[in-house]
Design a protein around this motif. Sequence first.
Motif, PDB file in Angstrom:
ATOM      1  N   UNK A 251       0.823  -1.203   0.000  1.00 32.86           N
ATOM      2  CA  UNK A 251       0.000   0.000   0.000  1.00 32.86           C
ATOM      3  C   UNK A 251       0.863   1.261   0.000  1.00 32.86           C
ATOM      4  N   UNK A 252       1.925   1.250   0.802  1.00 37.88           N
ATOM      5  CA  UNK A 252       2.823   2.407   0.852  1.00 37.88           C
ATOM      6  C   UNK A 252       3.587   2.561  -0.474  1.00 37.88           C
ATOM      7  N   UNK A 253       3.944   1.444  -1.092  1.00 43.14           N
ATOM      8  CA  UNK A 253       4.619   1.512  -2.392  1.00 43.14           C
ATOM      9  C   UNK A 253       3.729   2.211  -3.416  1.00 43.14           C
ATOM     10  N   UNK A 254       2.447   1.847  -3.417  1.00 46.51           N
ATOM     11  CA  UNK A 254       1.529   2.437  -4.388  1.00 46.51           C
ATOM     12  C   UNK A 254       1.304   3.920  -4.121  1.00 46.51           C
ATOM     13  N   UNK A 255       0.939   4.267  -2.879  1.00 41.03           N
ATOM     14  CA  UNK A 255       0.547   5.637  -2.571  1.00 41.03           C
ATOM     15  C   UNK A 255       1.729   6.596  -2.439  1.00 41.03           C
ATOM     16  N   UNK A 256       2.889   6.120  -2.000  1.00 42.43           N
ATOM     17  CA  UNK A 256       4.007   7.026  -1.737  1.00 42.43           C
ATOM     18  C   UNK A 256       5.086   6.997  -2.822  1.00 42.43           C
ATOM     19  N   UNK A 257       5.107   5.952  -3.647  1.00 38.12           N
ATOM     20  CA  UNK A 257       6.157   5.860  -4.667  1.00 38.12           C
ATOM     21  C   UNK A 257       5.570   5.859  -6.074  1.00 38.12           C
ATOM     22  N   UNK A 258       4.724   4.877  -6.363  1.00 37.63           N
ATOM     23  CA  UNK A 258       4.224   4.717  -7.733  1.00 37.63           C
ATOM     24  C   UNK A 258       3.259   5.828  -8.131  1.00 37.63           C
ATOM     25  N   UNK A 259       2.260   6.092  -7.304  1.00 37.63           N
ATOM     26  CA  UNK A 259       1.241   7.091  -7.662  1.00 37.63           C
ATOM     27  C   UNK A 259       1.825   8.482  -7.889  1.00 37.63           C
ATOM     28  N   UNK A 260       2.732   8.984  -7.041  1.00 39.97           N
ATOM     29  CA  UNK A 260       3.318  10.309  -7.323  1.00 39.97           C
ATOM     30  C   UNK A 260       4.089  10.365  -8.647  1.00 39.97           C
ATOM     31  N   UNK A 261       4.665   9.241  -9.090  1.00 36.31           N
ATOM     32  CA  UNK A 261       5.418   9.245 -10.344  1.00 36.31           C
ATOM     33  C   UNK A 261       4.507   9.306 -11.569  1.00 36.31           C
ATOM     34  N   UNK A 262       3.214   9.087 -11.378  1.00 35.43           N
ATOM     35  CA  UNK A 262       2.272   9.088 -12.514  1.00 35.43           C
ATOM     36  C   UNK A 262       1.604  10.441 -12.717  1.00 35.43           C
ATOM     37  N   UNK A 263       2.127  11.488 -12.077  1.00 31.53           N
ATOM     38  CA  UNK A 263       1.513  12.825 -12.183  1.00 31.53           C
ATOM     39  C   UNK A 263       1.342  13.302 -13.626  1.00 31.53           C
ATOM     40  N   UNK A 264       2.336  13.125 -14.516  1.00 30.81           N
ATOM     41  CA  UNK A 264       2.148  13.612 -15.901  1.00 30.81           C
ATOM     42  C   UNK A 264       0.956  12.985 -16.612  1.00 30.81           C
ATOM     43  N   UNK A 265       0.803  11.672 -16.491  1.00 29.47           N
ATOM     44  CA  UNK A 265      -0.297  11.018 -17.198  1.00 29.47           C
ATOM     45  C   UNK A 265      -1.622  11.258 -16.486  1.00 29.47           C
ATOM     46  N   UNK A 266      -1.584  11.592 -15.198  1.00 28.03           N
ATOM     47  CA  UNK A 266      -2.814  11.881 -14.464  1.00 28.03           C
ATOM     48  C   UNK A 266      -3.542  13.074 -15.077  1.00 28.03           C
ATOM     49  N   UNK A 267      -2.787  14.099 -15.474  1.00 29.78           N
ATOM     50  CA  UNK A 267      -3.421  15.271 -16.091  1.00 29.78           C
ATOM     51  C   UNK A 267      -4.166  14.880 -17.357  1.00 29.78           C
ATOM     52  N   UNK A 268      -3.597  13.946 -18.106  1.00 25.40           N
ATOM     53  CA  UNK A 268      -4.238  13.500 -19.349  1.00 25.40           C
ATOM     54  C   UNK A 268      -5.560  12.807 -19.068  1.00 25.40           C
ATOM     55  N   UNK A 269      -5.544  11.839 -18.171  1.00 24.63           N
ATOM     56  CA  UNK A 269      -6.766  11.076 -17.899  1.00 24.63           C
ATOM     57  C   UNK A 269      -7.808  11.938 -17.183  1.00 24.63           C
TER      58      UNK A 269
END
Length: 279
Positions: free
Chosen positions: A183-201
């Motif tokens: 859970x910490x890997x997803x919310x604290x590491x992976x999810x923040x790295x997806x910020x560029x594509x988040x704007x698109x979706x």
Amino acid sequence: MKGSIGSKIGYGFLYLVLGIIAIFQIYPLIWLFFFSLKTNQEVFGLSPFALPKDPQWGNYVKVWTQGNISQYFFNSVWITVIAVVLTVILASFVTFAITRMHWKLSKMVLGLFMVGIMIPLHSTLIPLFSFFNQLQLIDNPLSIILSYTAFNLPLTIMILLGFYQALPRELEEAAVMDGCSIHRIFFQITLPMTTPVMATVVIINMIYNWNEFVFVNTFISSDKWKTLTVGVNNFVGQYLTDWGAIGATLMISIIPILIAFIVLSNKIVEGLAAGSVKG
């Protein structure tokens, strides 16, 4: 020397073509703005390209105060925000599970989501109406939010998939070695790295949810929960249609999308480029 002259001519021609395309793209917005300032007499009595003789700014006041557009606008905002947040979070969960976890049914689950892209929206109206009716969710905004989320999940997952596959795994592997939970890997590491594509979706989902008409028109009957796309019908009568008010309503409905697109335009391009599937 000849090469530089040729390149300048080529760039000049390219900019000319792009300028013409931009004019064709922007002109409908300008036309709609002037249309919203006209009376019915000007709409039918003047050329479609004519400017309003006496701009009717009162059309905007009328639709906001008398036409209940303020309520419809608020409904569109909060329903769109909730549906977008729910879609992006669930799609991120699914994409993370498919790309980062090893389980036997991952490919089949991904295939099921991708099949959802091929299902025509209109073919689901009767089954969804019956389903929501049994759950007593007809004339309830929850039916709209669930429909938006379900129909936007496949496309959102498809966009996120390429980006997640390109993310480096070294940071996640290091986090596992340090005893970090999934859970910490997803919310604290992976999810923040997806910020560029988040704007698109986010902008893609926002545009679809904001402009959607069929679900709201089918599942919502009371003015309390109607959105802007359906509320514009209030100015269409059996014997008289207030075209200026309709134009003002459409102009109001366009402004939030324009602002969001302008603010997020750079992020959208970055997200599309970063989320493309590499061979």
